[in-house]
Design an enzyme around this catalytic site. Structure first.
Site, PDB file in Angstrom:
ATOM      1  N   LYS A  48     -35.201  -5.877   3.027  1.00 18.79           N
ATOM      2  CA  LYS A  48     -34.927  -5.459   4.407  1.00 18.79           C
ATOM      3  C   LYS A  48     -35.326  -4.021   4.732  1.00 18.79           C
ATOM      4  CE  LYS A  48     -34.132  -8.711   5.707  1.00 18.79           C
ATOM      5  NZ  LYS A  48     -35.120  -9.805   5.519  1.00 18.79           N
ATOM      6  N   HIS A 113     -39.689  -6.908  -5.396  1.00 22.22           N
ATOM      7  CA  HIS A 113     -38.447  -6.161  -5.137  1.00 22.22           C
ATOM      8  C   HIS A 113     -37.912  -5.570  -6.454  1.00 22.22           C
ATOM      9  CE1 HIS A 113     -37.980  -7.330  -1.006  1.00 22.22           C
ATOM     10  NE2 HIS A 113     -37.617  -8.565  -1.218  1.00 22.22           N
ATOM     11  N   SER A 143     -29.334  -4.890   8.264  1.00 24.70           N
ATOM     12  CA  SER A 143     -30.381  -5.906   8.282  1.00 24.70           C
ATOM     13  C   SER A 143     -30.097  -6.965   7.207  1.00 24.70           C
ATOM     14  CB  SER A 143     -31.736  -5.227   8.037  1.00 24.70           C
ATOM     15  OG  SER A 143     -32.778  -6.145   8.134  1.00 24.70           O
TER      16      SER A 143
HETATM   17  P1  A3P Z   1     -33.937  -5.371  11.261  1.00 24.03           P
HETATM   18  O1  A3P Z   1     -33.061  -6.458  10.717  1.00 24.03           O
HETATM   19  O2  A3P Z   1     -33.257  -4.031  11.257  1.00 24.03           O
HETATM   20  O3  A3P Z   1     -34.502  -5.699  12.592  1.00 24.03           O
HETATM   21  P2  A3P Z   1     -38.041  -7.071   5.210  1.00 24.03           P
HETATM   22  O4  A3P Z   1     -39.378  -7.366   5.760  1.00 24.03           O
HETATM   23  O5  A3P Z   1     -38.061  -6.097   4.080  1.00 24.03           O
HETATM   24  O6  A3P Z   1     -37.280  -8.303   4.936  1.00 24.03           O
HETATM   25  O7  A3P Z   1     -37.271  -6.257   6.350  1.00 24.03           O
HETATM   26  C1  A3P Z   1     -36.903  -6.873   7.545  1.00 24.03           C
HETATM   27  C2  A3P Z   1     -36.634  -5.781   8.556  1.00 24.03           C
HETATM   28  O8  A3P Z   1     -37.878  -5.240   9.011  1.00 24.03           O
HETATM   29  C3  A3P Z   1     -35.928  -6.322   9.770  1.00 24.03           C
HETATM   30  O9  A3P Z   1     -35.177  -5.215  10.282  1.00 24.03           O
HETATM   31  C4  A3P Z   1     -37.105  -6.691  10.652  1.00 24.03           C
HETATM   32  O10 A3P Z   1     -36.775  -6.841  12.017  1.00 24.03           O
HETATM   33  C5  A3P Z   1     -38.022  -5.501  10.405  1.00 24.03           C
HETATM   34  N1  A3P Z   1     -39.431  -5.809  10.683  1.00 24.03           N
HETATM   35  C6  A3P Z   1     -40.113  -6.949  10.436  1.00 24.03           C
HETATM   36  N2  A3P Z   1     -41.366  -6.843  10.861  1.00 24.03           N
HETATM   37  C7  A3P Z   1     -41.509  -5.627  11.397  1.00 24.03           C
HETATM   38  C8  A3P Z   1     -42.585  -4.939  12.025  1.00 24.03           C
HETATM   39  N3  A3P Z   1     -43.767  -5.500  12.181  1.00 24.03           N
HETATM   40  N4  A3P Z   1     -42.377  -3.683  12.456  1.00 24.03           N
HETATM   41  C9  A3P Z   1     -41.166  -3.093  12.313  1.00 24.03           C
HETATM   42  N5  A3P Z   1     -40.098  -3.690  11.745  1.00 24.03           N
HETATM   43  C10 A3P Z   1     -40.270  -4.943  11.283  1.00 24.03           C
END
Ligand code: A3P
Length: 286
Positions: A48, A113, A143
Site C-alpha cells: 500500500k 514486498h 490504505s
Molecule cells: P490509498 O488507499 O491511500 O488510496 P499499492 O499499489 O502498494 O497496493 O498501494 C495502493 C495505494 O496506492 C492506494 O492508496 C491506491 O489508491 C494508491 N494508488 C494506486 N494507483 C495509484 C496511482 N496511479 N497514483 C497514485 N496513487 C495510486
C-alpha cells in the site's frame, strides 16, 4: 492460532517479518532459486505504498519504444500493472514452480514486498537496480486497513480500525514491522546509492515529472531532449495517473490470478487521507 485474531491467524513470522502464510512457499522458493542479473530492475515496497503506480511507471518507461504511451493499444490499458510487473514471491514462484526466467529479455522487471533481510542473495550481490518506494506510515496503514477489509469474505465481520492499528504499531501487519522494512532499505540506499534508489510516494505526488526523469536515468533509460519536447514524460505520467488507471474497465472489474480484485488497488490515491481517521492519540503513537 485462531484466538489471536484475524491478522495473526493469516500471517506467519519469518526472518523477523510477518508474511501471508499462504505465500511463504513462494518466499522460500524465490530465496532459493531467483538469480538476479545486473540488468534487472526490482521494485520494492511495503504493501500500500504505491506499488501499483510504480509498476505502471516502470513498465511504461522501459517499454516506451515498443509501446508508445499515447498508443491506443498500450498494454496498461488492458492489463492491471501487477500483470506487467510480477511479484517474485507472490506470482513468479508459486505452487512449487521454478520457472525458467533466463529467456526473458533484459531489462527484466520484477517486484517484491520482501524486506532486505529476506531478499534472494543474488539481488544484493549483483548490480541490479532496486527502487524502494516508501510512504507516510499513516497513509500506508489506512490504505492497508481498507484493503484488508475489501479482501475479507463478504459475510465476515469488519477488521476494526483500533485493532488493526494496535497490531500495526506492534509490527504485526503485512510484511511488518513497517518501520524495519523502510529503515533497512533506507540504510541500503545510503550504502549502495548506485543500486538502490529510495523514493517517497509523497515526492512522486508533488514532483512527478522530476521523479520520473530521475527514475529513468537510474534505470539507464534517460529521456532524450526530443522525447521531453514531444511530451513523452507527460504522456507516461498521464497514462499511469490514478485517474486514468482507476477508471479503466480492466481495473474496475478484473481480478488478479491470486484472487484480488483489480479495483482493490485503487482507492483515493492521495497524500494525507489518514487525517480523516486518526485521533490525536493515534497520531502521537505512530
Ligand atoms: P490509498 O488507499 O491511500 O488510496 P499499492 O499499489 O502498494 O497496493 O498501494 C495502493 C495505494 O496506492 C492506494 O492508496 C491506491 O489508491 C494508491 N494508488 C494506486 N494507483 C495509484 C496511482 N496511479 N497514483 C497514485 N496513487 C495510486
Amino acid at each position: 492460532p485462531k484466538d489471536q485474531g484475524w491478522v495473526l491467524s493469516y500471517l506467519y513470522q519469518y526472518q523477523g517479518f510477518w508474511h501471508p502464510i499462504r505465500q511463504l512457499q513462494g518466499v522460500l522458493s524465490c530465496q532459493r532459486h531467483f538469480q538476479a542479473r545486473d540488468t534487472d530492475i526490482i521494485l520494492i515496497t511495503s504493501p500500500k505504498c504505491g506499488t501499483t503506480w510504480l509498476k505502471a511507471l516502470a513498465y511504461a518507461v522501459i517499454n516506451r519504444k515498443t509501446n508508445p504511451p499515447r498508443g491506443d493499444n498500450h498494454p496498461l490499458l488492458s492489463f492491471n500493472p501487477h500483470k506487467s510487473v510480477p511479484f517474485l514471491e507472490l506470482k513468479v514462484y508459486v505452487d512449487h514452480q521454478v520457472p525458467d526466467l533466463t529467456e526473458l529479455p533484459s531489462p527484466r522487471l520484477f517486484s517484491t514486498h520482501l524486506p532486505v533481510e529476506s531478499l534472494p542473495l543474488s539481488i544484493k550481490e549483483t548490480g541490479c537496480k532496486v527502487v524502494y518506494l516508501a510512504r507516510d506510515p499513516k497513509d500506508a496503514f489506512i490504505s492497508l486497513w481498507h484493503f484488508a477489509n475489501k479482501l475479507r469474505p463478504q459475510n465476515s465481520c469488519k477488521l476494526q480500525l483500533e485493532e488493526a492499528f494496535d497490531k500495526f504499531c506492534k509490527g504485526v501487519s503485512l510484511y511488518g514491522p513497517f518501520w524495519d522494512h523502510v529503515l533497512s532499505y533506507w540504510k541500503c540506499s545510503l550504502e549502495k546509492s548506485n543500486n538502490v534508489f529510495f523514493l517517497k510516494y509523497e515526492e512522486l505526488k508533488v514532483q512527478p515529472k522530476l521523479c520520473l526523469k530521475k527514475l529513468a536515468e537510474f534505470w539507464e533509460r534517460p529521456f532524450s531532449l526530443e522525447e521531453e519536447n514531444n511530451g513523452v514524460v507527460d504522456e507516461i505520467l498521464s497514462l499511469c495517473s490514478f485517474d486514468n488507471l482507476s477508471n479503466l474497465e480492466v481495473n474496475k472489474v478484473g481480478k488478479l490470478s491470486s484472487g484480488e480484485q483489480n479495483n482493490a488497488f485503487f482507492r483515493k490515491g492521495e497524500v494525507g487521507n489518514w487525517a480523516n481517521y486518526f485521533t490525536q492519540e493515534m497520531t502521537e503513537k505512530i
